[in-house]
Design a protein around this motif. Structure first.
Motif, PDB file in Angstrom:
ATOM      1  N   UNK A 182      12.169 169.618  89.080  1.00  0.00           N
ATOM      2  CA  UNK A 182      12.913 169.959  88.133  1.00  0.00           C
ATOM      3  C   UNK A 182      12.416 169.947  86.963  1.00  0.00           C
ATOM      4  N   UNK A 183      11.012 170.490  86.380  1.00  0.00           N
ATOM      5  CA  UNK A 183      10.946 171.147  85.531  1.00  0.00           C
ATOM      6  C   UNK A 183      11.825 172.598  85.454  1.00  0.00           C
ATOM      7  N   UNK A 184      11.552 173.029  86.076  1.00  0.00           N
ATOM      8  CA  UNK A 184      12.147 174.295  85.879  1.00  0.00           C
ATOM      9  C   UNK A 184      13.665 173.784  85.766  1.00  0.00           C
ATOM     10  N   UNK A 185      14.278 172.612  86.024  1.00  0.00           N
ATOM     11  CA  UNK A 185      15.919 172.523  85.578  1.00  0.00           C
ATOM     12  C   UNK A 185      16.119 172.256  84.041  1.00  0.00           C
ATOM     13  N   UNK A 186      14.896 171.427  84.175  1.00  0.00           N
ATOM     14  CA  UNK A 186      15.255 171.228  82.086  1.00  0.00           C
ATOM     15  C   UNK A 186      15.153 172.853  81.977  1.00  0.00           C
ATOM     16  N   UNK A 187      14.177 173.021  82.260  1.00  0.00           N
ATOM     17  CA  UNK A 187      13.995 174.506  81.586  1.00  0.00           C
ATOM     18  C   UNK A 187      15.728 175.172  81.445  1.00  0.00           C
ATOM     19  N   UNK A 188      16.365 175.703  82.523  1.00  0.00           N
ATOM     20  CA  UNK A 188      17.633 175.922  82.872  1.00  0.00           C
ATOM     21  C   UNK A 188      18.380 175.456  81.977  1.00  0.00           C
ATOM     22  N   UNK A 189      18.755 174.025  82.149  1.00  0.00           N
ATOM     23  CA  UNK A 189      19.857 173.525  81.077  1.00  0.00           C
ATOM     24  C   UNK A 189      19.542 173.162  79.667  1.00  0.00           C
ATOM     25  N   UNK A 190      18.263 173.699  78.814  1.00  0.00           N
ATOM     26  CA  UNK A 190      18.062 173.340  77.884  1.00  0.00           C
ATOM     27  C   UNK A 190      18.414 175.549  77.060  1.00  0.00           C
ATOM     28  N   UNK A 191      18.650 176.551  78.114  1.00  0.00           N
ATOM     29  CA  UNK A 191      18.788 177.725  78.103  1.00  0.00           C
ATOM     30  C   UNK A 191      20.119 177.117  77.728  1.00  0.00           C
ATOM     31  N   UNK A 192      21.084 176.258  78.438  1.00  0.00           N
ATOM     32  CA  UNK A 192      22.237 176.228  78.518  1.00  0.00           C
ATOM     33  C   UNK A 192      22.828 175.122  77.035  1.00  0.00           C
ATOM     34  N   UNK A 193      22.370 174.361  76.157  1.00  0.00           N
ATOM     35  CA  UNK A 193      22.050 173.665  74.997  1.00  0.00           C
ATOM     36  C   UNK A 193      23.170 173.726  74.046  1.00  0.00           C
ATOM     37  N   UNK A 194      22.690 175.113  73.928  1.00  0.00           N
ATOM     38  CA  UNK A 194      23.546 176.240  73.158  1.00  0.00           C
ATOM     39  C   UNK A 194      25.247 176.710  72.938  1.00  0.00           C
ATOM     40  N   UNK A 195      25.392 175.779  74.352  1.00  0.00           N
ATOM     41  CA  UNK A 195      26.912 175.557  74.442  1.00  0.00           C
ATOM     42  C   UNK A 195      27.857 175.170  74.343  1.00  0.00           C
ATOM     43  N   UNK A 196      26.299 174.034  73.736  1.00  0.00           N
ATOM     44  CA  UNK A 196      27.885 172.861  73.709  1.00  0.00           C
ATOM     45  C   UNK A 196      28.294 172.512  74.500  1.00  0.00           C
ATOM     46  N   UNK A 197      27.948 172.597  75.152  1.00  0.00           N
ATOM     47  CA  UNK A 197      28.901 171.869  76.478  1.00  0.00           C
ATOM     48  C   UNK A 197      27.856 170.301  77.022  1.00  0.00           C
ATOM     49  N   UNK A 198      28.263 169.393  77.326  1.00  0.00           N
ATOM     50  CA  UNK A 198      27.804 168.155  77.782  1.00  0.00           C
ATOM     51  C   UNK A 198      26.948 168.228  79.311  1.00  0.00           C
TER      52      UNK A 198
END
Length: 238
Positions: free
Chosen positions: A137-153
């Motif tokens: 989950x910790x790495x998943x959180x990091x990966x999702x944060x990496x995608x935040x600049x896309x503006x996707x939900x």
């Protein structure tokens, strides 16, 4: 069925597995920990493959009776969940993000590939696991944060990460197979002769054109980078 022959609900209960403290469910506390059991199982899988991991073998590795092992892992499925989350702790969960989501996502994929190459049993294990432990989950959180600049939900970002992980796992599985095949040059030569004859027959013009194209770098790193770029650079965030 349980080891005693009683029926039980299949699968691993994630609440029972991840939210309980590190202690046996019953009986006196043994002189080892769930972490030690999991580390022993990982070392065994790394050395001999996942099929070598049995409750009896792991118990022997930690110097415990096999029955006491069941206090920490009810069965091999549970142990596999623990193993996957254990090695996921090797992934940096707090690395710096550049804000360039494509570059950051490629870094995520390279970290995943390196992890899977260190633990060759992992790609297959990922196809059967059903829960997300704390390290995962910790790495998943990091990966999702990496995608935040896309503006996707959030749901779409989660899908992209799942797609990326599936790509890396599939590629590494193929990479490991190719590495094993390279150790049998006669087989590779036979495959090349077969394809040459297929092309000569003239019934597969598309394949003939593909095989006639200039050779591309075929090192594992170059091939992975080419495929990864094609996947991530082609993602539509519109």
């Amino acid at each position: 069925m349980t080891r005693d022959g009683d029926a039980r609900t299949p699968g691993v209960d994630p609440e029972q597995l991840w939210l309980n403290p590190d202690r046996p469910r019953r009986g006196r506390r043994p002189a080892f920990s769930r972490e030690a059991i999991t580390a022993a199982a990982v070392a065994l899988a790394d050395a001999e493959g996942i099929d070598a991991v049995t409750m009896r073998r792991v118990a022997a590795e930690v110097g415990a009776g096999v029955m006491s092992l069941y206090s920490y892992a009810a069965d091999k499925d549970t142990l596999l969940e623990l193993m996957v989350d254990h090695v996921s702790g090797e992934l940096p969960a707090d690395g710096d993000l550049t804000g360039d989501w494509r570059a950051d996502l490629k870094t995520v994929a390279r970290l995943q590939r390196a992890l899977m190459l260190r633990h060759p049993w992992l790609p297959a294990a990922l196809t059967t696991r059903r829960s997300l432990g704390p390290r995962t989950l910790a790495f998943l959180e990091h990966a999702l944060a990496a995608l935040r600049p896309t503006g996707l939900d959030g749901a779409t970002r989660l899908e992209i990460f799942a797609q990326l992980t599936a790509f890396v796992a599939g590629h590494v599985a193929h990479e490991l197979t190719q590495t094993a095949a390279a150790q049998a040059p006669d087989r590779a030569a036979a495959e090349a002769r077969y394809l040459a004859k297929v092309v000569e027959a003239g019934r597969h013009p598309e394949l003939a054109e593909a095989l006639a194209a200039p050779a591309r770098p075929v090192t594992p790193e170059a091939t992975f980078t080419r495929f990864l770029n094609r996947l991530i650079d082609g993602l539509d965030t519109g």
